[in-house]
Write a protein that holds these residues in place. Structure first.
Motif, PDB file in Angstrom:
ATOM      1  N   THR A 179       0.831  -1.205   0.000  1.00 57.17           N
ATOM      2  CA  THR A 179       0.000   0.000   0.000  1.00 57.17           C
ATOM      3  C   THR A 179       0.868   1.258   0.000  1.00 57.17           C
ATOM      4  O   THR A 179       0.599   2.223  -0.730  1.00 57.17           O
ATOM      5  CB  THR A 179      -0.934   0.011   1.219  1.00 57.17           C
ATOM      6  N   PHE A 180       1.916   1.250   0.807  1.00 57.47           N
ATOM      7  CA  PHE A 180       2.835   2.393   0.833  1.00 57.47           C
ATOM      8  C   PHE A 180       3.485   2.599  -0.527  1.00 57.47           C
ATOM      9  O   PHE A 180       3.584   3.733  -1.022  1.00 57.47           O
ATOM     10  CB  PHE A 180       3.909   2.168   1.897  1.00 57.47           C
ATOM     11  N   LEU A 181       3.946   1.508  -1.142  1.00 57.83           N
ATOM     12  CA  LEU A 181       4.696   1.614  -2.388  1.00 57.83           C
ATOM     13  C   LEU A 181       3.811   2.041  -3.560  1.00 57.83           C
ATOM     14  O   LEU A 181       4.278   2.711  -4.475  1.00 57.83           O
ATOM     15  CB  LEU A 181       5.373   0.282  -2.711  1.00 57.83           C
ATOM     16  N   ILE A 182       2.533   1.659  -3.535  1.00 56.59           N
ATOM     17  CA  ILE A 182       1.647   1.968  -4.659  1.00 56.59           C
ATOM     18  C   ILE A 182       0.883   3.270  -4.437  1.00 56.59           C
ATOM     19  O   ILE A 182       0.792   4.113  -5.336  1.00 56.59           O
ATOM     20  CB  ILE A 182       0.671   0.797  -4.899  1.00 56.59           C
ATOM     21  N   CYS A 183       0.333   3.441  -3.240  1.00 60.07           N
ATOM     22  CA  CYS A 183      -0.551   4.588  -2.999  1.00 60.07           C
ATOM     23  C   CYS A 183       0.188   5.842  -2.532  1.00 60.07           C
ATOM     24  O   CYS A 183      -0.193   6.956  -2.910  1.00 60.07           O
ATOM     25  CB  CYS A 183      -1.615   4.215  -1.957  1.00 60.07           C
ATOM     26  N   PHE A 184       1.218   5.678  -1.695  1.00 54.87           N
ATOM     27  CA  PHE A 184       1.798   6.831  -1.024  1.00 54.87           C
ATOM     28  C   PHE A 184       3.139   7.282  -1.601  1.00 54.87           C
ATOM     29  O   PHE A 184       3.386   8.482  -1.740  1.00 54.87           O
ATOM     30  CB  PHE A 184       1.965   6.537   0.472  1.00 54.87           C
ATOM     31  N   LEU A 185       4.014   6.345  -1.925  1.00 54.31           N
ATOM     32  CA  LEU A 185       5.349   6.717  -2.403  1.00 54.31           C
ATOM     33  C   LEU A 185       5.316   7.504  -3.714  1.00 54.31           C
ATOM     34  O   LEU A 185       5.944   8.570  -3.802  1.00 54.31           O
ATOM     35  CB  LEU A 185       6.224   5.465  -2.541  1.00 54.31           C
ATOM     36  N   PRO A 186       4.612   7.040  -4.771  1.00 54.75           N
ATOM     37  CA  PRO A 186       4.633   7.813  -6.025  1.00 54.75           C
ATOM     38  C   PRO A 186       4.101   9.231  -5.855  1.00 54.75           C
ATOM     39  O   PRO A 186       4.657  10.171  -6.430  1.00 54.75           O
ATOM     40  CB  PRO A 186       3.735   6.985  -6.960  1.00 54.75           C
ATOM     41  N   TYR A 187       3.037   9.392  -5.056  1.00 54.48           N
ATOM     42  CA  TYR A 187       2.451  10.720  -4.884  1.00 54.48           C
ATOM     43  C   TYR A 187       3.441  11.683  -4.239  1.00 54.48           C
ATOM     44  O   TYR A 187       3.586  12.833  -4.683  1.00 54.48           O
ATOM     45  CB  TYR A 187       1.175  10.622  -4.056  1.00 54.48           C
ATOM     46  N   HIS A 188       4.138  11.239  -3.198  1.00 50.12           N
ATOM     47  CA  HIS A 188       5.059  12.142  -2.508  1.00 50.12           C
ATOM     48  C   HIS A 188       6.267  12.496  -3.381  1.00 50.12           C
ATOM     49  O   HIS A 188       6.750  13.637  -3.352  1.00 50.12           O
ATOM     50  CB  HIS A 188       5.520  11.513  -1.183  1.00 50.12           C
ATOM     51  N   ALA A 205      -5.642   8.469  -3.313  1.00 47.27           N
ATOM     52  CA  ALA A 205      -7.040   8.433  -2.867  1.00 47.27           C
ATOM     53  C   ALA A 205      -7.573   7.004  -2.809  1.00 47.27           C
ATOM     54  O   ALA A 205      -8.491   6.717  -2.020  1.00 47.27           O
ATOM     55  CB  ALA A 205      -7.902   9.284  -3.796  1.00 47.27           C
ATOM     56  N   CYS A 206      -6.998   6.112  -3.611  1.00 46.14           N
ATOM     57  CA  CYS A 206      -7.466   4.720  -3.638  1.00 46.14           C
ATOM     58  C   CYS A 206      -7.123   3.952  -2.372  1.00 46.14           C
ATOM     59  O   CYS A 206      -7.597   2.818  -2.198  1.00 46.14           O
ATOM     60  CB  CYS A 206      -6.882   3.996  -4.845  1.00 46.14           C
TER      61      CYS A 206
END
Length: 352
Positions: A260-269, A303-304
């Protein structure tokens, strides 16, 4: 789009006072792509996120015997954060369906902006707290029993809410702005405000993402090491098999959180930081627009996370699956009882 962008750049570059106008043009030249992407994402996201998280909250509340679990307390707060965020999605959809025109009060615009960041960083911190609890349960069960009480866990969750709410307070200042004579939301109040946003970005990046992510990696590595080297005893016995299942569920949980961190949060930051530098340092307009598109895509991924978390509850924790089955059985039992009662009353009425 490239032809329109080149025309805009050429027109504004000939104007000595066009630096800020050029910045605004680069930011808004690709609004059509942004509106389409957000509309498509939120249309899919809203019903799933709302129903799944409300169902998760119902399961947690109905099964009162499980509320004594520290992990359950964290998951309830996580589901509350996701369900609250999903309630703002209809307002965002109305805005994008109208082509970027905000027809609601200014305070609702501020609340929607604030709600996104509160959901984003409470989700990150709650997932990190869940991983720490799992690491304690596997590697240090005695400390877990004494430290991870429901009361202390609830206080930690309240601390997360207060910390994230206070840290996201500056976003409440970003309300409705006027552009081309129309009320707009989710846009910077002025090009000069990007410098302040860049500073807030790095504070959020350090405290809201990097520190939790490093904590997560620490927990993950410790659990894997404990599973591979610290497991002893007879695995053929029922107790040994139960311990092995518990530890493997812990690995599944932390693995899903890491994904979840690698897909949802890392790219956005990462992309958000690059885009802010492109805007503040006045990179080439074509690069800025490309990064703008990337920000849109990665924000949709971020957001996902409100849809991914219910899957985490179900697939990584056996107690949630048991609670869901118990809740379904209770619902079917009560529904069956109501039907039987109605039939009995109807038969009695017909015989009299």
């Amino acid at each position: 789009m490239s032809e329109n962008l080149s025309t805009t750049v050429a027109a504004l570059s000939s104007n000595s006072s066009g630096t800020m106008e050029l910045l605004a043009a680069c930011f808004h030249v690709d609004d059509a792509f942004k509106y389409r992407a957000y509309t498509f994402t939120y249309l899919l996201l809203f019903p799933v996120a709302f129903l799944c998280n409300i169902a998760a909250l119902a399961v947690f509340f109905l099964q009162s015997s499980r509320r004594s679990s520290a992990s359950c307390v964290v998951m309830m707060n996580l589901a509350l954060s996701d369900s609250s965020f999903s309630l703002t999605l209809p307002l965002r959809l109305a805005y994008y369906f109208r082509g970027g025109v905000w027809d609601f009060p200014d305070w609702l615009c501020r609340l929607c902006v604030f709600g996104f960041y509160v959901n984003l960083y409470t989700s990150i911190l709650f997932l990190t707290l869940l991983s720490v609890l799992r690491w304690l349960a596997v590697a240090q069960p005695l400390r877990h029993r004494t430290l991870a009480t429901p009361t202390r866990t609830l206080l930690a969750c309240l601390g997360v809410w207060l910390f994230v709410g206070a840290s996201s307070g500056p976003f409440l200042s970003n309300g409705v702005t006027n552009r081309k004579g129309l009320p707009r939301c989710f846009e910077p109040s002025s090009p000069s405000s990007w410098g302040r946003v860049l500073i807030l970005n790095y504070v959020a990046l350090a405290l809201g993402f990097l520190l939790p992510f490093l904590t997560l990696i620490f927990c993950y590595s410790r659990i894997i090491r404990h599973l591979t080297t610290g497991f002893g005893g007879d695995c053929s016995s029922p107790a040994g098999r139960a311990r092995l299942r518990n530890r493997r569920r812990s690995v599944y949980l932390v693995t899903m959180v890491t994904v979840t961190f690698l897909i949802c949060f890392l790219p956005y930051h990462v992309i958000r930081s690059l885009h802010l530098h492109a805007v503040c340092d006045r990179w080439r307009c074509a690069i800025t627009v490309a990064l703008q598109r990337a920000v849109v895509v990665t924000l949709c991924l971020a957001a996902c996370n409100s849809v991914v978390n219910p899957l985490l509850y179900y697939y990584a924790t056996r107690t949630f699956r048991d609670n869901m089955r118990d809740a379904q059985s209770s619902l079917m039992h009560s529904r069956g009882g109501s039907i039987r009662l109605g039939l009995a009353l109807l038969m009695r009425r017909n015989t009299t």
